[in-house]
Design an enzyme around this catalytic site. Structure first.
Site, PDB file in Angstrom:
ATOM      1  CD  GLU A 105     -47.742 -10.596  -9.304  1.00  0.00           C
ATOM      2  OE1 GLU A 105     -48.051  -9.406  -9.126  1.00  0.00           O
ATOM      3  OE2 GLU A 105     -47.893 -11.179 -10.396  1.00  0.00           O
TER       4      GLU A 105
ATOM      5  CB  CYS B 271     -51.530  -3.849   0.543  1.00  0.00           C
ATOM      6  SG  CYS B 271     -50.661  -5.220   1.331  1.00  0.00           S
TER       7      CYS B 271
ATOM      8  CB  CYS C 179     -46.248  -6.854  -0.687  1.00  0.00           C
ATOM      9  SG  CYS C 179     -48.026  -7.026  -0.855  1.00  0.00           S
TER      10      CYS C 179
ATOM     11  CB  CYS D  86     -47.327  -3.933   3.385  1.00  0.00           C
ATOM     12  SG  CYS D  86     -46.883  -5.242   2.229  1.00  0.00           S
TER      13      CYS D  86
ATOM     14  CG  ASN E 173     -44.082  -7.445  -6.869  1.00  0.00           C
ATOM     15  OD1 ASN E 173     -42.986  -7.097  -7.292  1.00  0.00           O
ATOM     16  ND2 ASN E 173     -45.180  -7.386  -7.610  1.00  0.00           N
TER      17      ASN E 173
ATOM     18  CD  GLU F 254     -44.892  -2.707   0.077  1.00  0.00           C
ATOM     19  OE1 GLU F 254     -44.796  -3.741  -0.632  1.00  0.00           O
ATOM     20  OE2 GLU F 254     -45.834  -1.910  -0.023  1.00  0.00           O
TER      21      GLU F 254
HETATM   22 ZN   LIG Z   1     -48.470  -5.257   0.596  1.00  0.00          ZN
END
Ligand SMILES: [Zn+2]
Length: 141
Positions: free
Chosen positions: A49, A101, A58, A104, A47, A60
């Site tokens: 940010e 999430c 993210c 993803c 990830n 993934e």
């Molecule tokens: Zn995600």
């Protein structure tokens, strides 16, 4: 939690755990690594940010983007490891802590529709169709 995973899944999770150490997560404090297995090759992501939080990506999706960029074949499996998840009062890890999430899951449905997914907070592998049933996407034969 008893992990009912095979050796390939356990090794991919370890790769995701190692990648998570390189995550850039100064805002959430949750470092996540992901590893994508495709035709015997592994592609990692973390990830990343951003102060403008909506621009965060993210692990993934970062790993899937890397797999696409490197010309990966069909994705067999994806491992996700959240390095900073802590056990709750019951001593168990919150199952959702390392769950992909919604965004993803949509990427997984598009780029890894037949893959299994494992995380360090689930006790078993799950299929992408289980994670996002009735997914929107391109028609596939
Ligand atoms: Zn995600």
């Amino acid at each position: 939690m008893r992990m009912e995973l095979d050796e390939v899944q356990r090794r991919l999770l370890e790769t995701a755990r190692q990648a998570a150490k390189r995550a850039y997560a100064p805002y959430s404090g949750f470092r996540v690594g992901a590893a994508v297995l495709a035709l015997g090759k592994v592609y990692v992501g973390v990830n990343v940010e951003n102060a403008s939080l909506g621009l965060t990506i993210c692990a993934e999706r970062a790993a899937l983007a890397r797999a696409v960029a490197e010309g990966a074949g069909p994705v067999e499996g994806v491992a996700v490891w959240c390095l900073d998840v802590r056990p709750g009062p019951d001593g168990q890890l919150c199952e959702s802590a390392a769950s992909p999430c919604g965004a993803c899951r949509q990427w997984l449905a598009e780029l890894a529709p037949r893959a299994w997914v494992v995380t360090n907070t689930w006790g078993r592998a799950r299929g992408v169709a289980e994670l996002l049933p009735l997914a929107f996407g391109p028609a596939r034969a």
